[in-house]
Design a protein around this motif. Sequence first.
Motif, mmCIF file in Angstrom:
data_model
loop_
_atom_site.group_PDB
_atom_site.id
_atom_site.type_symbol
_atom_site.label_atom_id
_atom_site.label_comp_id
_atom_site.label_asym_id
_atom_site.label_seq_id
_atom_site.Cartn_x
_atom_site.Cartn_y
_atom_site.Cartn_z
ATOM 1 N N THR A 190 8.917 0.268 -1.337
ATOM 2 C CA THR A 190 9.027 1.228 -2.437
ATOM 3 C C THR A 190 8.417 2.568 -2.061
ATOM 4 N N ASP A 219 -0.906 -2.110 -6.681
ATOM 5 C CA ASP A 219 0.159 -3.067 -6.372
ATOM 6 C C ASP A 219 -0.444 -4.406 -5.949
ATOM 7 N N ARG A 220 -1.499 -4.355 -5.144
ATOM 8 C CA ARG A 220 -2.125 -5.589 -4.667
ATOM 9 C C ARG A 220 -2.789 -6.368 -5.798
ATOM 10 N N LEU A 265 -1.911 3.633 -5.420
ATOM 11 C CA LEU A 265 -0.691 2.862 -5.709
ATOM 12 C C LEU A 265 -0.685 1.561 -4.920
ATOM 13 N N VAL A 266 -1.072 1.642 -3.642
ATOM 14 C CA VAL A 266 -1.149 0.436 -2.809
ATOM 15 C C VAL A 266 -2.144 -0.551 -3.405
ATOM 16 N N ILE A 292 0.912 -2.652 -10.948
ATOM 17 C CA ILE A 292 2.128 -1.867 -10.809
ATOM 18 C C ILE A 292 2.936 -2.438 -9.652
ATOM 19 N N THR A 293 4.131 -1.913 -9.472
ATOM 20 C CA THR A 293 4.972 -2.312 -8.341
ATOM 21 C C THR A 293 5.100 -1.134 -7.387
ATOM 22 N N ALA A 294 4.437 -1.258 -6.247
ATOM 23 C CA ALA A 294 4.476 -0.191 -5.241
ATOM 24 C C ALA A 294 4.367 -0.829 -3.861
ATOM 25 N N ALA A 295 5.314 -1.698 -3.543
ATOM 26 C CA ALA A 295 5.335 -2.362 -2.240
ATOM 27 C C ALA A 295 5.604 -1.336 -1.141
#
Length: 377
Positions: free
Chosen positions: A203, A192-193, A188-189, A197-200
Motif C-alpha cells: 500500500t 498497521d502493525r 503508518l507502518v 489502520i491498513t498500510a502494508a
Amino acid sequence: MLDESLLDAPDALARSDRRGLLRGAAEAGARVRTAARHATEAGLADLRPDGRPRTVLIAGPGTAATGVADLLGALAGASAPVIRLHPTGVAHAAGALRWALPGWAGPVDLLLLATTDGTEPGLAVLAEQAYRRGCTVVAVAPERSPLSEAVDGAHGLLVPMAKAPYQEYDESAAAGPGALWALLTPLLVLLDRVGLITAAPDTLQLVADRLDRTAERCGPAIVTYSNPAKTLAAELADSLPLIWSEGTAAGSAGRRFAATLAELAGRPALAATLPEALPAHGVLLAGAFAAGADPDDFFRDRVDEPQALRARVVLLRDRPAGGLSAAPAARELALSHDTAISELEPEEGVELEQLAELLAVTDFATAYLALASGGRT
C-alpha cells in the motif's frame, strides 16, 4: 496580486523557491519510500504486538505534527481514539513548549512523538513521564538529536526522520510536504502493525507511486491549463477559499490545506466538512465576501484600492461520484450566490492513495500561490 506569468516560467519559479516547497512536493514519493525503509530498519515492520492500544496519543510542534495527528485519526476511524496533545508555553519555540499526559494515560496507551526538530526539552520530559506511567513510546525525529537520547532512556523506539537528499533540514520548510510524509510514513507502518489502520508495504508503494504521478501532472514544467495545481492556485488568487470536504480522509486534507495556505502562502482560508459546511459558511456567500458584494459608490476611483476578497468554494472529495453525497447541495448553494467553485476528486484507488493525491495537489497549489503572489518564500 498573483503573477500568473510566473506560473508558466519554470526557471523563475525555481529561483523564487528558496524554501524548496516545489522540490519538497515533487520528492514526496521518494520521501515515503525512504521513510518506510527507515521504519523497517528500526524494527517497526517486525513488531508482534499483543493487542491494540486503548488510545493513541500524539505530541509534536507545528503544522506537520498537527497534520499527522489529524490524518492518523481520520485513517484509524473507530479502531481507537487518536488524540493530539496540544502544547503550552510562552512562545512557539523549541525550548518554550511543554506537553503533559492526560491523567488517565497508562500502560495500555501508545504515545507517538513527531518532530522535525528534535531539540524540544518538553518532548523529552513527556517521554520520561510516559515511561513512568508505563506507556509505550515511539518517536520520529532527526537522528542523533537530543530527543533520540531521551526516547532511548525511556526504553522507547526511535525512527530517524527521512531527510531530503538535496539539503540539510530547513526549519522554514517544517510545514511543507516533505516534513509531513517523513513524519507520517513510519507511524503508518506502526499503526498497521498494531491493527489500527491498513498500510502494508504494498500500500505504501502505491502511495509513493501515486505521489510521483501527481508530481508529474502538477510539476513546474506543466502549463497552467493542464496543471490542476497551477489552475487551483490561479483560481484562488484574490479569494477567500472556503474548503468544503466530503469523506473522512478529505476532511483532514482540507484542514491541512487551510493551515498551509495560511503558514506558507499567507492566505486566509476556512475549512469545514459537508454537510455541516453549508450552514457554517452559508452566510459568507451572501455577505461582504459574496461575489456580487460592492460598496454603494459604484463610480468611485478604485485605482489605489486593494482587491477585495471574494469567497470561492473548494470542494475536496475522496469518495466516488455515485451514492449519497452532499456535493450537489454544495454546488447549488454556491451557484445560487454566484460563487465560483473549484473541485478536486482523486482517481480510484485505496483510501491512502486517494488521500495522497489530494494532499499532493493541494501542496503544489499552496507552493504556486506562495511563489506567485509576492514572493513570501
